[in-house]
Structures are given as structure tokens and as C-alpha cells.
Design an enzyme around this catalytic site. Structure first.
Site, PDB file in Angstrom:
ATOM      1  CD  GLU A  51      10.774  50.740  35.255  1.00 57.04           C
ATOM      2  OE1 GLU A  51      11.472  50.708  36.217  1.00 57.04           O
ATOM      3  OE2 GLU A  51      10.707  51.233  34.196  1.00 57.04           O
ATOM      4  CG  ASP A  52       8.415  54.711  35.234  1.00 58.14           C
ATOM      5  OD1 ASP A  52       8.760  53.867  36.051  1.00 58.14           O
ATOM      6  OD2 ASP A  52       8.908  55.330  34.309  1.00 58.14           O
TER       7      ASP A  52
END
Length: 740
Positions: free
Chosen positions: A94-95
């Protein structure tokens, strides 16, 4: 491990990260898992490199969060290398620029699929829009139904976020704490993660009611020494019997969690001193032979019954019939030395691990198919069933799920003797749907002990129930009030929806023709105001009533629409942000700072909702509506709980900035009746304390009286003073407490 501080050099930070990782590795090496250190080491290096330079809101390096989650996964959930790797990597996809394929190439498909499951439900279950919130929650449950480890790691992630909530802004704290109480704590409970559930609830309570939390913790600490003495005196004779019988065991004294104590004080409206079950005793014995486990439990039970009076109605045998989340133990309640009841929980070591870790422990014990997994499978099937027929309304969807998360269980039998687990409060109709949808669809009655009972009859544990059906029977909308299980509600809604579809279409056609005849444009605003006038929650209800000839629309009703509008938040839970448009918009409320409430001004800078009637001194929070008005609720208000979970972006932290003699509060008084006691009560309130009474009811029966008085007060402290004065000054008053 050293505490992080902002003045650390890069070298000191790196050393701190390596120490934190080493803690995880040490915990893993000390466990019974196969030692796959190499893959954990690679996962850590991969995550550390991916998150390099990124920081959390507190300022600390981001990698410390995945490490902390991995530590919880091994130390508190007892999971193995696959879960530890997934925890270390859970934010990478996600990051950072890495993809699921990158994870799969380096760590295999199992770890990659768990990380993907965690990525899908990242950013909290709840978005700013209700539809997003429901969708994210569905993703969580779908992930859980494919691999339970996804939700176990998500629990560890949430637990660490709650432990570090202090670095967030107040309104974010309220949102995350509300979300935790609304879904994560019940989910932990349903998965048998009691230890984690208690901590999540306590942390949420700490941020929502900081003062009350501090008071309860202080009182628990004050009574600790006395409590230890009482428990030791209570278990002393039992220790001798356990030693003589050759048991290897440990005895723990468990204190009720702060949140549980607070809940009991609020529910029963009693002070801390009047809660009798603040502590419990747990006996955990070592057991090598599973066949003797139950026998040993009952043997220890007799050691307690020999020297203590046992409460006859509080024996709970979860050894032969486990709870739906796998919990097994033998519970009894015995009289302690100080005249207070003490709960005793008797467990083997294996029972204790499953009680503390729920299905995380099942995972550990699992070798192929394990008998303990059958209840989990049943629950998972119910979840899949709900996901297959989701509620269109996000709040309804969450409530259906919560109904299934929160419920205690009862156990009933079919005529053939098969055992079926149902939520407490279930009816004959719930049982029929639990066995088969067709049985529920055609159910007309039940038979218990040769006695016919209606479909609305509530079942008790141990009932043996036969379902009576008829081919001519068809489901009716009013059956919804007879369904107390999520499965039955969901199946019934799906059936009714099919029947309603053609009626709804016919009603919509009639509605469109009516507006065309009257020359009125078919806009959402017209529909919203018409539903408000007719007191209907949804347009489908209007269409159905039109199709069934239950109402007729007239030109007069359309004219009346311009005269009346729905109040701002009267339907907030159906349509949270509906309000009349204003030509002049107010200055937006700054949600990043604490909003100060001024009841002492001629026109207060807030609005009160009618559901919970907060007064100065209560813990409150605000919701900002679309006109930038701040609507105030008690933090513990059930409606506020749902709104916190669903519309976190509209939250603003609030505090009272003054008092005013304009609030209503009701107190309840109970005591021994005598001549003149009412005059004394009113004298203390109006003469001694100088508070105006605006309502009074009193009932006396067989020398006991109950009285409720509504007062006009300035803050909650005044109400507490009145209750204290009534108990201290008036002979015969036994209880005085605020009830609204």
C-alpha cells in the site's frame, strides 16, 4: 528497547530498529514453531528498505510499526513465520512502489495473499462515505473467510495503533476509538481473543472518557492489597487439596477490565463500591491426557464446593458444550470471606490458551481437520451468507454483522438429538432458518415438550424443538421482528426483497405518473420532503404503499411540502447529512482543534440532539453537519457510537467552556417510605441546593417508594451533589442516581 525521541541520531535510530527486530526474533526462537529464521530475516530487510525515510505521525521511523505488529503476532497471538513475515510486510504494497507480484516472487504465494488481504482492508474499515465503509468491511470478512490469519494480523495492527493513539489529534482519537468499540472489539470477542478484546475496549475507553478511566484505575489500585488478601484467604484451603491430589497448577486473581466496570456502573447506575464481581479467580492445571480433562475440572470444582457456599444459578459448564468461538472452561461462583461473590474459572492449560487466544490457538493446535474448528466453520458460513446477500444500507449491513458478532449463545436440540448453536434470544423462526431456508419459509409453529408454540417463541438452552411447516405458508414482512439471528434476518430480507421487487416497480410507476399529472418535476428533494411528511424511512416504502393501495397521493400534499421541512438531525441515522439549504454558509468549523462549547451565551454555539441530552460536565463530542453547525452527543450515546464509526470526517473534539442553568436532568430515588419523606426530598433540592424542579412522579408500594424528579441544572456536578445529599441527609433514601 529504548524509547524513541526526536533528538536521536540516524545511527541511534538504526540501532533501535535492529533491537526491536531482535525482540521479535527472540520471541520466535523461544516458541514451539519450526525455526524459519532466514525468511523472517529477509522479510524484515525487505520492509526496512521499502519504508526507508518514512515516518509515523509521532515522528518515529515507520518500520517500527510493522515490527511492533510482528511482535504482537508472535508474543500475544502465538502465530508462526508466515504470519510474522506478513506482519512485517503488511504496509509495503500500500505505502511503497512494490506490488503483490514482488512479494510473491520473494516470499511465495501464501505470504503474498495474506499481505494482499491486509492491503485491501487498510486505511481503517471506515472511509468517509458509508458505501466505502461497508465495502471495506465486506473485504475484511471475505479475507477472513479465506484465511483467518488475515484478520488476526489486522487485530494486531489495530492493537498497536490503539496503543500509540496518543500521538493523534483528538477528533482522530474519537474516530479510531469509536471504530474499535463498534467493530474490532466485538470481532475480537467472536474470535475468542478475550485478552485483546479487553485491551482494545480499555484503550478506547481511556481516550473517550479519560477522567472516568483514571478514576476507575485509581480505585482498582487502591483496593488491590485488600483484594489480594481476600483471594488468598479464599483459595488457601483449595491449594491444600490441589497439592494433596498431586495437581500441577497455578492460581491467578483476575480483575475486571476498567471498561467492563464502567459499563456495569453505567448500566446499573451504581457506584464502584457496589460492584461485587470486580475480581475473579482462575485455576489453570497441567494436563497430559485429553480424556481426563473434564474429569479434572469437576474434581477441582468439588474442592471449592467443600469449603464455600456456591451460587446455585451461576454454574456454567463450557467443558462439554464449548462456546461458538471454541471457549471451554468450568465456571462457578462462590461466597468469599468478605461476603461478596467471587467467580471461579477452572481450565486446563490447553483450555486457557484457547480462552486467551481463541482461534489463534486453534491454528497452533490444528493438525489437519480439528473438531474445535467446526463452530468457526459454521460462523464463517453465516458470514459468507450475509456477504452473498448484502444490505443495501451500510449501517444496516454493519448492524446485521454486529448482531452476529456480539451475541451470546444458547444450545437447542432437534427431534433427532442434533445440537444447534444459536444467538441468545433466538426464536422458533430463527431455528427454522438455521436448519434450512425452506424450513424457515414455510414455518408456522414449533413444538417443545409436546407443546405447540408460535414462531415468535423465544428458545432456552436445552429445548428440544420440532419445526411445524405448511406448504401454504409464505414469509411476511412482520416476521422480521421475530428474527434475532443475523442468518434468519438476512435470509428473510432476501426472500421479501424478491417478492417486493415487482410491487416496488408498480409503485414507482404510479408515483411517476402522479407527478407528471400534477406537472411537478421528479427531483430527490420532492421525494425527501414527501417521505418526511409521511414519516416513511425509504422511497421503497412509499412505492410499496402506493402499489398496495395503502395511501393515495393528492395535489394538497405537494402544496404542503413547501410549508414543512424535516428537522436537521431527526433522521440522522437514516440520512446523516440532510438539512435545508441555507443561502448563507457559515465559516467552516476547524476540526483540527478542540471546539469550545458556550452554553452561557445568549445563543449557544452548538445544537443538542434529543437522543442523549448531554449537560456540562458530561464527556461529549460534536458532529459537524453540512451547514457547519456542531451537534453535540454524549461520547457513550449509542447513536454517537454509530456516527463515530461511519462519519469520522465529520467529528470534532469538544469541551465545555462554561455552564448555564438551562439543562434538564432526571434523577431516580428509591427508599423506605414514611410520612413526610417527599417533603424532605423536595426541601433538600429546592431549599438547600437551590435547584428548580420541573417534573415529579412518585410511587409507593408496601413501604418502598420510587421517585423520579426532573431538574433544571447547570452541570453534572450539581446533579452528583444532589444525589449525594439525598442519601446522606434523608433517612430512608437508599439509592439516588441520575438516569438522563
Amino acid at each position: 528497547m529504548a524509547e524513541y525521541n526526536k533528538n536521536m541520531s540516524p545511527e541511534e535510530e538504526d540501532r533501535m530498529i535492529e533491537e526491536a527486530y531482535q525482540d521479535v526474533l527472540n520471541a520466535y526462537l523461544a516458541s514451539n514453531h519450526r525455526k524459519k529464521v532466514e525468511i523472517i530475516e529477509r522479510a524484515f530487510r525487505f520492509a526496512k528498505s521499502a519504508h526507508k525515510g518514512v515516518r509515523r505521525r509521532s515522528g518515529e521511523p515507520y518500520i517500527l510499526h510493522p515490527i511492533a505488529v510482528a511482535k504482537i503476532v508472535i508474543s500475544e497471538l502465538g502465530l508462526g513465520s508466515t504470519s510474522i513475515c506478513a506482519a512485517l510486510l503488511h504496509d509495503v504494497v500500500e505505502d511503497t512502489e512494490f506490488t503483490k507480484e514482488d512479494i510473491e516472487a520473494s516470499f511465495g504465494s501464501k505470504i503474498a495473499s495474506i499481505v494482499e488481504g491486509l492491503t485491501k482492508i487498510s486505511g481503517g474499515i471506515f472511509g468517509d462515505k458509508a458505501s466505502l465503509q461497508a465495502e471495506n468491511f465486506r473485504k475484511l470478512l471475505l479475507s477472513m473467510s479465506t484465511d483467518i490469519r488475515v484478520v488476526l494480523i489486522k487485530m494486531a495492527d489495530r492493537l498497536h495503533n490503539m496503543r500509540t493513539l496518543g500521538s493523534m489529534r483528538p477528533e482522530k482519537q474519537y474516530k479510531i476509538a469509536g471504530e474499535t468499540l463498534y467493530v474490532y472489539a466485538p470481532l475480537a470477542h467472536r474470535l475468542g481473543l478475550y485478552k485483546i478484546k479487553d485491551e482494545l475496549e480499555d484503550l478506547a475507553f481511556k481516550y473517550e472518557h479519560p477522567q472516568k478511566y483514571a478514576e476507575i484505575i485509581a480505585k482498582v489500585s487502591e483496593s488491590e492489597k485488600h483484594r489480594e488478601e481476600i483471594v488468598e484467604e479464599f483459595v488457601g484451603p483449595v491449594r491444600k487439596k490441589l497439592d494433596a491430589a498431586g495437581f500441577k497448577y497455578e492460581i491467578k486473581a483476575r480483575v475486571k477490565s476498567a471498561y467492563s466496570i464502567y459499563n456495569k456502573m453505567e448500566t446499573k447506575k451504581i457506584p464502584f463500591e457496589e460492584i461485587y464481581d470486580i475480581y475473579a479467580v482462575r485455576v489453570i492445571f497441567e494436563n497430559d491426557d485429553d480424556t481426563l480433562e473434564r474429569i479434572h475440572c469437576w474434581e477441582i470444582y468439588t474442592f471449592f464446593t467443600d469449603g464455600h457456599k456456591v451460587h446455585p444459578e451461576r454454574l456454567r459448564d463450557w467443558t462439554s458444550t464449548p462456546k461458538a468461538n471454541g471457549y471451554r472452561a468450568l465456571h462457578l461462583t462462590a461466597m468469599g470471606p468478605d461476603g461478596k461473590w467471587i467467580e471461579v474459572q477452572i481450565r486446563s492449560r490447553k483450555m486457557d490458551e484457547i480462552a486467551e487466544l481463541g482461534y489463534a490457538a486453534h491454528w497452533k493446535y490444528k493438525t489437519g481437520v480439528h473438531e474445535d474448528d467446526t463452530e468457526l466453520d459454521k460462523w464463517m458460513n453465516t458470514i459468507k451468507d450475509i456477504l452473498a446477500n448484502p444490505e443495501p444500507n451500510a449501517i444496516d449491513f454493519l448492524d446485521t454483522i454486529k448482531l452476529n458478532l456480539f451475541s451470546a449463545e444458547i444450545y437447542v436440540f432437534t427431534p433427532k438429538g442434533d445440537l444447534i448453536t444459536l444467538p441468545a434470544g433466538s426464536t422458533v423462526l430463527d431455528l427454522a432458518f438455521a436448519i434450512h431456508t425452506q424450513l424457515g419459509t414455510h414455518c408456522i409453529a414449533g413444538k417443545i415438550n409436546h407443546r405447540l408454540v408460535p414462531i415468535s417463541y423465544k428458545l432456552d438452552s436445552g429445548d428440544q424443538v420440532e419445526i411445524i411447516t405448511s406448504d401454504s405458508q409464505t414469509p411476511q414482512p412482520e416476521w422480521m421482528q421475530f428474527c434475532n439471528s443475523a442468518k434468519a434476518q438476512n435470509r428473510l430480507r432476501a426472500i421479501l426483497r424478491k417478492d417486493r421487487r415487482h410491487l416496488t416497480e408498480r409503485g414507482k410507476k404510479l408515483y411517476d405518473e402522479f407527478l407528471e399529472r400534477e406537472g411537478v418535476e421528479n427531483t430527490p428533494d420532492v421525494m425527501t420532503r414527501l417521505l418526511g411528511n409521511l414519516h416513511l424511512p425509504h422511497k421503497e416504502d412509499l412505492y410499496l404503499m402506493l402499489a398496495n393501495d395503502e395511501i393515495n397521493l393528492s395535489a394538497k400534499q405537494l402544496k404542503d411540502l413547501n410549508k414543512t421541512r424535516s428537522s436537521l438531525l431527526s433522521k440522522i441515522l437514516r440520512n446523516p447529512f440532510s438539512s435545508k439549504k441555507q443561502e448563507e454558509r457559515k465559516t467552516p468549523v476547524n476540526r483540527k482543534v478542540i471546539y469550545v462549547l458556550h452554553p452561557d451565551e445568549d445563543k449557544p454555539n452548538y445544537k443538542l440532539d434529543t437522543c442523549c441530552q448531554p449537560i456540562p460536565g458530561d464527556d461529549v463530542l460534536g458532529f459537524v453537519d453540512e451547514n457547519e453547525d456542531v451537534v453535540v452527543h454524549k461520547v457513550s450515546c449509542p447513536n454517537a457510537m454509530r456516527l463515530k464509526s461511519s462519519f469520522g470526517s465529520r467529528l470534532v473534539a469538544t469541551k465545555w467552556g462554561g455552564v448555564a442553568d438551562r439543562f434538564l436532568a432526571t434523577i431516580s430515588i428509591d427508599g423506605i417510605d414514611r410520612r413526610g419523606i417527599l417533603e424532605e426530598i423536595t426541601g433538600v433540592i429546592s431549599r438547600d441546593i437551590g435547584v428548580n424542579m420541573v417534573g415529579l412522579t412518585i410511587n409507593a408500594r408496601q413501604e418502598v417508594f420510587h421517585c423520579e424528579i426532573t431538574l433544571q441544572v447547570d452541570n453534572s456536578e450539581t446533579v452528583e451533589n444532589i444525589c449525594r445529599s439525598l442519601k446522606e441527609k434523608i433517612k430512608g433514601v437508599k439509592f439516588a442516581k441520575r438516569i438522563s
